[in-house]
Scaffold this active site. Structure first.
Site, short mmCIF file in Angstrom:
data_model
loop_
_atom_site.label_atom_id
_atom_site.label_comp_id
_atom_site.label_asym_id
_atom_site.label_seq_id
_atom_site.Cartn_x
_atom_site.Cartn_y
_atom_site.Cartn_z
N GLU A 175 -33.78 3.25 -1.08
CA GLU A 175 -35.21 3.17 -0.79
C GLU A 175 -35.82 1.84 -1.24
O GLU A 175 -36.23 1.69 -2.39
CB GLU A 175 -35.95 4.33 -1.48
CG GLU A 175 -37.45 4.34 -1.20
CD GLU A 175 -38.18 5.52 -1.85
OE1 GLU A 175 -37.53 6.34 -2.53
OE2 GLU A 175 -39.40 5.61 -1.68
N LYS A 217 -34.19 4.77 3.25
CA LYS A 217 -35.56 5.32 3.15
C LYS A 217 -36.55 4.16 3.04
O LYS A 217 -36.90 3.73 1.94
CB LYS A 217 -35.67 6.25 1.93
CG LYS A 217 -37.07 6.81 1.71
CD LYS A 217 -37.09 7.94 0.69
CE LYS A 217 -38.52 8.35 0.39
NZ LYS A 217 -38.61 9.58 -0.41
C1 5MM Z 1 -42.28 11.74 -5.06
O1 5MM Z 1 -42.51 10.47 -5.68
C2 5MM Z 1 -41.33 9.72 -5.91
C3 5MM Z 1 -41.15 9.34 -7.35
O2 5MM Z 1 -42.28 8.82 -7.92
P1 5MM Z 1 -42.28 8.28 -9.45
O3 5MM Z 1 -40.87 8.02 -9.89
O4 5MM Z 1 -43.11 7.04 -9.36
O5 5MM Z 1 -42.94 9.36 -10.25
C4 5MM Z 1 -41.31 8.50 -4.98
O6 5MM Z 1 -40.18 7.71 -5.19
C5 5MM Z 1 -41.28 9.03 -3.57
O7 5MM Z 1 -40.07 9.73 -3.35
C6 5MM Z 1 -41.35 7.92 -2.53
O8 5MM Z 1 -42.26 6.92 -2.90
C7 5MM Z 1 -41.83 8.50 -1.22
O9 5MM Z 1 -43.02 9.22 -1.46
P2 5MM Z 1 -44.24 9.03 -0.49
O10 5MM Z 1 -45.34 9.85 -1.13
O11 5MM Z 1 -44.56 7.57 -0.44
O12 5MM Z 1 -43.78 9.59 0.83
#
Ligand code: 5MM
Length: 333
Positions: A175, A217
């Protein structure tokens, strides 16, 4: 033995996406607090149990990404999360990075950490039932970032993580996220995202990572959230995003987009528009906020409202899955 190629195919199976519910303890706690819920290990568990037990979740979701705390927790009835996910036909995954930290030498930029001890951690996660893993690198567009140093450092870490996952039998979700924050236009987002992907590909190749056994991703290519102009249409976002993705070879298992803070309807409309493009890899979703924010708001910690939270999640999963299934109607799969 199931190979990482087979698991990656399962993760990107037609018509389904991946639910990102891997917020770290800090992020999850502040989101719970924002919804009026006291953040404890139990409330974080209850919330994730609500998500996993949403009726028919497996109809639209092939896998769910969890964090270390949740993967090691159990449902109220004692069933461990990995077992509960698999019993519902959903592959459990684990976020293995330890977060984006200030990058030494590059003020204002981050390097995602978590490589120390990773091999042992991956073996432990595989043992308790994880099928795949996730590592997120974060980039911000400003006048002088992302720098070449930040791109190379993060690409190298992503590749080391991906190679370690495949050796442990886990599929790495790779990602590289370009944040939406900023005033940039869609063209600059495309340039930056393409440069990052190019470097990530080079580093994956250097470590012999099998692209058929990874899931990419990425962010969708959009203008920045503070861009003064009108928002790009779904067709513009889809065209710009697919053009950037054309740099990836056909053997890549699949692409599962993050939502990046876009409103759920916009993320879904963009995903739908992608499906009219003929690509060698499936284009699906691995949304976090776009799927779970409405569920958290509907539930807000009230056990009487678990059904409402699940209904909100199901509605957004169904809409995203329907967007992905347009591919079958707009072109042959
Ligand atoms: C769910 O949030 C994931 C982890 O966040 P933190 O480690 O910052 O707490 C994050 O990696 C998430 O999987 C991705 O950003 C994709 O989430 P979104 O909300 O952007 O679809």
């Amino acid at each position: 033995m199931t190979t990482t190629r087979q698991i990656a195919r399962q993760m990107t199976t037609f018509g389904k996406g991946i639910l990102a519910a891997d917020e770290s303890i800090g992020t999850m706690s502040s989101r719970l607090e924002g919804a009026g819920v006291n953040p404890t290990a139990q409330s974080r568990r209850d919330y994730r149990e609500l998500l996993v037990t949403a009726p028919d979740l497996a109809n639209g979701v092939s896998g769910i990404i969890l964090c270390d705390e949740t993967l090691n927790q159990a449902f109220a009835d004692g069933t461990p999360f990995p077992e509960a996910c698999r019993a519902r036909g959903i592959l459990p995954g684990i976020k293995v990075d330890t977060g984006a930290k200030p990058c030494p030498g590059l003020p204002g930029e981050t390097i995602t950490e978590g490589l120390d001890g990773l091999t042992d951690r991956l073996a432990g996660y595989a043992k308790i039932g994880a099928a795949f893993a996730k590592w997120r690198a974060v980039f911000t567009i400003t006048g002088d970032t992302p720098s070449r140093g930040a791109i190379v450092a993060n690409a190298s870490a992503l590749a080391r993580y991906a190679a370690a996952c495949q050796e442990a039998g886990l599929v790495p979700i790779v990602e590289p996220e370009v944040l939406m924050a900023g005033t940039h236009g869609i063209g600059q987002c495309a340039e930056v995202t393409a440069a990052i992907h190019q470097t990530v590909r080079e580093h994956l190749a250097l470590l012999n990572v099998d692209l058929a056994g990874i899931v990419l991703k990425p962010n969708m290519v959009t203008e920045g959230s503070e861009n003064p102009g009108p928002p790009s249409s779904p067709e513009e976002v889809a065209a710009a995003t697919v053009e950037v993705l054309r740099g990836w070879p056909g053997d890549l298992a699949g692409v599962a987009f993050l939502s990046g803070g876009q409103p759920p309807q916009r993320a879904t409309a963009n995903l739908a528009a992608m499906q009219s493009h003929d690509t060698p890899w499936p284009l699906t979703f691995s949304f976090g906020r776009a799927l779970v924010s409405p569920a958290l708001a509907a539930w807000h910690g009230d056990e009487e409202l678990v059904g409402d939270g699940q209904a909100a999640l199901s509605a957004h999963v169904a809409a995203s899955a329907a967007a992905v299934r347009l591919r079958g109607q707009l072109q042959s799969v």
